[in-house]
Scaffold this motif. Structure first.
Motif, PDB file in Angstrom:
ATOM      1  N   ARG A 279       0.841  -1.195   0.000  1.00  0.00           N
ATOM      2  CA  ARG A 279       0.000   0.000   0.000  1.00  0.00           C
ATOM      3  C   ARG A 279       0.879   1.249   0.000  1.00  0.00           C
ATOM      4  O   ARG A 279       1.845   1.345   0.761  1.00  0.00           O
ATOM      5  CB  ARG A 279      -0.914  -0.004   1.217  1.00  0.00           C
ATOM      6  N   ASP A 280       0.528   2.193  -0.843  1.00  0.00           N
ATOM      7  CA  ASP A 280       1.226   3.476  -0.900  1.00  0.00           C
ATOM      8  C   ASP A 280       0.634   4.376   0.180  1.00  0.00           C
ATOM      9  O   ASP A 280      -0.443   4.964   0.007  1.00  0.00           O
ATOM     10  CB  ASP A 280       1.039   4.105  -2.286  1.00  0.00           C
ATOM     11  N   ASP A 282       1.645   7.255   1.339  1.00  0.00           N
ATOM     12  CA  ASP A 282       1.612   8.676   0.981  1.00  0.00           C
ATOM     13  C   ASP A 282       0.351   8.991   0.178  1.00  0.00           C
ATOM     14  O   ASP A 282      -0.334   9.989   0.426  1.00  0.00           O
ATOM     15  CB  ASP A 282       2.849   9.057   0.177  1.00  0.00           C
ATOM     16  N   LYS A 283       0.050   8.138  -0.787  1.00  0.00           N
ATOM     17  CA  LYS A 283      -1.147   8.329  -1.607  1.00  0.00           C
ATOM     18  C   LYS A 283      -2.404   8.221  -0.747  1.00  0.00           C
ATOM     19  O   LYS A 283      -3.336   9.022  -0.875  1.00  0.00           O
ATOM     20  CB  LYS A 283      -1.183   7.286  -2.723  1.00  0.00           C
ATOM     21  N   GLN A 315       1.773  -1.089   5.401  1.00  0.00           N
ATOM     22  CA  GLN A 315       2.328  -1.143   4.055  1.00  0.00           C
ATOM     23  C   GLN A 315       2.002  -2.448   3.335  1.00  0.00           C
ATOM     24  O   GLN A 315       1.974  -2.490   2.104  1.00  0.00           O
ATOM     25  CB  GLN A 315       3.844  -0.944   4.103  1.00  0.00           C
TER      26      GLN A 315
END
Length: 339
Positions: A279-280, A282-283, A315
């Protein structure tokens, strides 16, 4: 019978014989939000023989801006959407059989729901369910119409087993997240446009007028005045595990489904997506920031708190939903904010 359907019968694409055909058809609609309630109303007014409407949620005030079957009283009483829709649809057309199912449909439920269904309309809010719909469609030869909208953007695509590329061909794997109505908002006309695309295709399929079907995937943005249509036929894959020459229907298998577990003694539910992608964070933080909730970060996870619930994103894709022990409620929160 009175002249209820006279204007529809005058339309050359349907006619009296097509109307008689519609009376015999059964449509399964997954989701009773903006797309589901809109599609159900169009088809019930058109005289479909039976509509089965499946939804796990109840009516909230934020729904009333775009979900046309519901009232303030429904929101005040938190009436399940499927039940509220059934009541209103019966008032619209008492000759149509309306079946309301209040549940979170998974593979086991879909295996039962697909019986005697002529068409499936996607009005869900997540790709986990869409991929199950896709595999059920391919396994049992049932056409379905994909649709989604967020902000002023919408998309629709008609999938016919054995003829068109399936959703698995187009996506390859389930996305881990994206914009939702709760993170990016939505305007009613965007939902209405997708409903128009979906139900027009539905009527063509149900009367057997396949020659008039739209063969392209259509996208639009009503606010920026953009519209595009692309032909996905070249994306059909011979080795696709959902629609290829040797299908295994992977999204009907347990290992490819989102896993949920109640954490003992913690009033929390863990949701683990089937995908292996990281998983991003920041996004995710950028999307969630638009909701006004509280966001905290460290190098390993993201914590997001809103409306008395706290979501902790890792993450590896896992999410802990704190403040709830009911799996259905946890999944509702998960899909509301993470898509």
């Amino acid at each position: 019978m009175n002249n209820r359907y006279s204007r529809q019968e005058l339309f050359r694409g349907i006619g009296p014989s097509g109307q008689q055909t519609l009376f015999q058809k059964h449509v399964l609609i997954i989701g009773a939000g903006a797309l589901g309630s809109g599609s159900a109303e169009v088809l019930v007014r058109a005289g479909i023989g039976k509509v089965t409407l499946v939804d796990r949620d109840y009516v909230e005030w934020s729904n009333l801006q775009r979900q046309q079957l519901y009232t303030e009283q429904d929101a005040e009483e938190r009436i399940p959407k499927a039940a509220a829709a059934q009541r209103r649809l019966k008032e619209i057309n008492s000759t149509v059989t309306i079946e309301a199912i209040i549940e979170d449909a998974g593979v086991e439920e879909f295996e039962k729901l697909q019986k005697d269904v002529d068409l499936i309309i996607d009005a869900t809010d997540n790709f986990d369910t869409r991929m199950i719909i896709n595999d059920i469609s391919q396994k049992y030869g049932i056409p379905w119409v994909y649709g989604a909208c967020v902000g002023s953007y919408g998309i629709s695509y008609t999938i016919i087993p054995g003829k068109t590329p399936c959703l698995h061909c187009l996506l390859e794997s389930v996305p881990l997240g994206g914009a939702t109505c709760d993170t990016a908002g939505i305007i009613g006309p965007a939902a209405g446009m997708v409903v128009s695309y979906q139900t027009a295709e539905a009527l063509k399929l149900l009367v057997g007028n396949h020659g008039s079907l739209r063969t392209k995937l259509v996208t639009f943005d009503l606010w920026s005045n953009q519209h595009s249509a692309i032909s996905p036929q070249g994306l059909k894959k011979e080795d696709c595990l959902s629609c290829g020459s040797k299908p295994s229907y992977p999204f009907l298998n347990y290992e490819n489904q989102t896993k949920t577990a109640v954490l003992c003694g913690r009033n929390s539910v863990q949701i683990r997506p089937a995908g292996k992608d990281r998983r991003d964070l920041d996004k995710a933080a950028n999307l969630l920031a638009k909701t006004g909730g509280k966001i905290e970060r460290n190098p390993f996870l993201l914590s997001f708190e809103i409306s008395g619930n706290r979501l902790v994103l890792f993450q590896d894709g896992r999410v802990l939903i704190h403040g709830v022990s009911d799996i259905s409620e946890a999944k509702k929160i998960y899909h509301r904010y993470l898509g």
